[in-house]
Design a protein around this motif. Structure first.
Motif, mmCIF file in Angstrom:
data_model
loop_
_atom_site.group_PDB
_atom_site.id
_atom_site.type_symbol
_atom_site.label_atom_id
_atom_site.label_comp_id
_atom_site.label_asym_id
_atom_site.label_seq_id
_atom_site.Cartn_x
_atom_site.Cartn_y
_atom_site.Cartn_z
ATOM 1 N N TRP A 28 -25.259 -9.807 19.202
ATOM 2 C CA TRP A 28 -25.602 -8.476 18.704
ATOM 3 C C TRP A 28 -27.112 -8.281 18.755
ATOM 4 N N PRO A 29 -27.552 -7.042 18.909
ATOM 5 C CA PRO A 29 -28.987 -6.769 18.865
ATOM 6 C C PRO A 29 -29.547 -7.135 17.493
ATOM 7 N N GLY A 30 -30.782 -7.521 17.475
ATOM 8 C CA GLY A 30 -31.412 -7.900 16.216
ATOM 9 C C GLY A 30 -32.864 -7.491 16.201
ATOM 10 N N ALA A 40 -37.648 -3.981 25.644
ATOM 11 C CA ALA A 40 -38.221 -4.122 26.985
ATOM 12 C C ALA A 40 -37.162 -3.994 28.078
ATOM 13 N N ALA A 41 -35.983 -4.528 27.825
ATOM 14 C CA ALA A 41 -34.926 -4.517 28.840
ATOM 15 C C ALA A 41 -34.230 -3.168 28.926
ATOM 16 N N GLY A 42 -34.238 -2.463 27.841
ATOM 17 C CA GLY A 42 -33.445 -1.236 27.739
ATOM 18 C C GLY A 42 -32.259 -1.541 26.848
ATOM 19 N N TYR A 43 -32.323 -1.031 25.636
ATOM 20 C CA TYR A 43 -31.340 -1.384 24.613
ATOM 21 C C TYR A 43 -29.897 -1.215 25.096
ATOM 22 N N LYS A 44 -29.578 -0.060 25.649
ATOM 23 C CA LYS A 44 -28.186 0.251 26.010
ATOM 24 C C LYS A 44 -27.666 -0.700 27.083
ATOM 25 N N ASP A 45 -28.444 -0.913 28.137
ATOM 26 C CA ASP A 45 -28.000 -1.806 29.219
ATOM 27 C C ASP A 45 -27.781 -3.229 28.714
ATOM 28 N N MET A 52 -19.981 -7.268 26.891
ATOM 29 C CA MET A 52 -19.024 -7.738 27.904
ATOM 30 C C MET A 52 -18.816 -9.253 27.788
ATOM 31 N N ILE A 53 -19.865 -9.981 27.420
ATOM 32 C CA ILE A 53 -19.745 -11.429 27.230
ATOM 33 C C ILE A 53 -19.043 -11.707 25.905
ATOM 34 N N GLY A 54 -19.461 -11.007 24.862
ATOM 35 C CA GLY A 54 -18.784 -11.042 23.579
ATOM 36 C C GLY A 54 -19.207 -12.094 22.580
ATOM 37 N N HIS A 55 -19.324 -13.354 23.000
ATOM 38 C CA HIS A 55 -19.587 -14.424 22.046
ATOM 39 C C HIS A 55 -20.213 -15.604 22.778
ATOM 40 N N CYS A 56 -21.014 -16.357 22.034
ATOM 41 C CA CYS A 56 -21.586 -17.595 22.551
ATOM 42 C C CYS A 56 -21.759 -18.531 21.359
ATOM 43 N N ASP A 57 -21.314 -19.768 21.524
ATOM 44 C CA ASP A 57 -21.397 -20.736 20.430
ATOM 45 C C ASP A 57 -22.835 -21.179 20.173
ATOM 46 N N THR A 58 -23.121 -21.561 18.954
ATOM 47 C CA THR A 58 -24.422 -22.107 18.598
ATOM 48 C C THR A 58 -24.680 -23.369 19.423
ATOM 49 N N GLY A 59 -25.893 -23.456 19.973
ATOM 50 C CA GLY A 59 -26.259 -24.575 20.834
ATOM 51 C C GLY A 59 -25.973 -24.305 22.297
ATOM 52 N N ASN A 60 -25.411 -23.175 22.600
ATOM 53 C CA ASN A 60 -25.103 -22.811 23.979
ATOM 54 C C ASN A 60 -25.946 -21.598 24.372
ATOM 55 N N ALA A 61 -25.799 -21.159 25.602
ATOM 56 C CA ALA A 61 -26.557 -20.003 26.088
ATOM 57 C C ALA A 61 -25.758 -19.290 27.169
ATOM 58 N N VAL A 62 -26.028 -18.005 27.328
ATOM 59 C CA VAL A 62 -25.434 -17.187 28.385
ATOM 60 C C VAL A 62 -26.552 -16.402 29.057
ATOM 61 N N ILE A 63 -26.253 -15.833 30.209
ATOM 62 C CA ILE A 63 -27.288 -15.144 30.979
ATOM 63 C C ILE A 63 -26.842 -13.723 31.314
ATOM 64 N N THR A 64 -27.797 -12.808 31.278
ATOM 65 C CA THR A 64 -27.580 -11.424 31.695
ATOM 66 C C THR A 64 -28.724 -11.028 32.625
ATOM 67 N N PRO A 65 -28.559 -9.908 33.328
ATOM 68 C CA PRO A 65 -29.709 -9.394 34.080
ATOM 69 C C PRO A 65 -30.849 -9.056 33.125
ATOM 70 N N GLY A 66 -32.048 -8.952 33.663
ATOM 71 C CA GLY A 66 -33.215 -8.602 32.866
ATOM 72 C C GLY A 66 -33.388 -7.104 32.682
ATOM 73 N N PHE A 67 -32.634 -6.321 33.445
ATOM 74 C CA PHE A 67 -32.699 -4.867 33.388
ATOM 75 C C PHE A 67 -34.143 -4.385 33.535
#
Length: 173
Positions: A28-30, A40-45, A52-67
């Protein structure tokens, strides 16, 4: 060129292939680093990509475009909240850095910018956060000698810079 560096700069002003967002497990945004990166990336994008990813466990990471950010990618590292140090916080923080670096290398990034994750609103003591950050990055470079990646930490004040520089010099020399 040194493979790990610390600069006094906003993470959103770095010119790296990837920047790391200190994320929560719901993506979630914070506020703080997360808020600055969202802006910087564009909040909505960025919000839509995280939904779309939905969830990521603590200690892990996911990647998105930088927009719209300066980075090609944003890596969302889910860092632990400090609860006294007896709830696997060091291991989880170390893993979040390592997983972020793995994602960067897998996506052909030659540079990555980190904040000092967990040391903000998650309450991780600065010295302990630096120790895990520098060990995780240094160990990654030793374990992946073929990974040609430059790591930079973006901090906003001299005290954080000085503390990080001490750990960087102690651990990597």
């Amino acid at each position: 060129m040194r493979k790990i560096e610390i600069k006094i700069i906003s993470i959103t002003d770095l010119k790296t292939d990837a920047i790391v967002n200190a994320a929560n497990s719901g993506l979630w945004p914070g506020g703080g680093v997360c808020g600055a990166i969202s802006k910087a990336a564009g909040y909505k994008d960025l919000d839509n990509a995280c939904k779309m990813i939905g969830h990521c466990d603590t200690g892990n990471a996911v990647i998105t475009p930088g927009f719209a950010s300066n980075a090609k990618y944003i890596i969302h590292a889910v860092d632990p909240q400090w609860r006294g140090g007896n709830h696997n916080e060091p291991e989880l923080l170390y893993k979040a850095y390592q997983r972020s670096l793995e994602l960067a290398v897998q996506n052909n990034c030659r540079s990555i910018g980190f904040p000092l994750i967990s040391a903000g609103i998650y309450g991780y003591p600065m010295e302990k956060a630096w120790e895990q950050a520098i060990y995780a990055c240094s160990d990654f470079l030793k374990q992946h000698i073929d990974a040609d990646i430059y790591i930079v930490f973006a901090v906003l004040d001299k005290r954080t810079f000085d503390t990080g520089t001490k750990y960087l010099n102690d651990i990597t020399s």
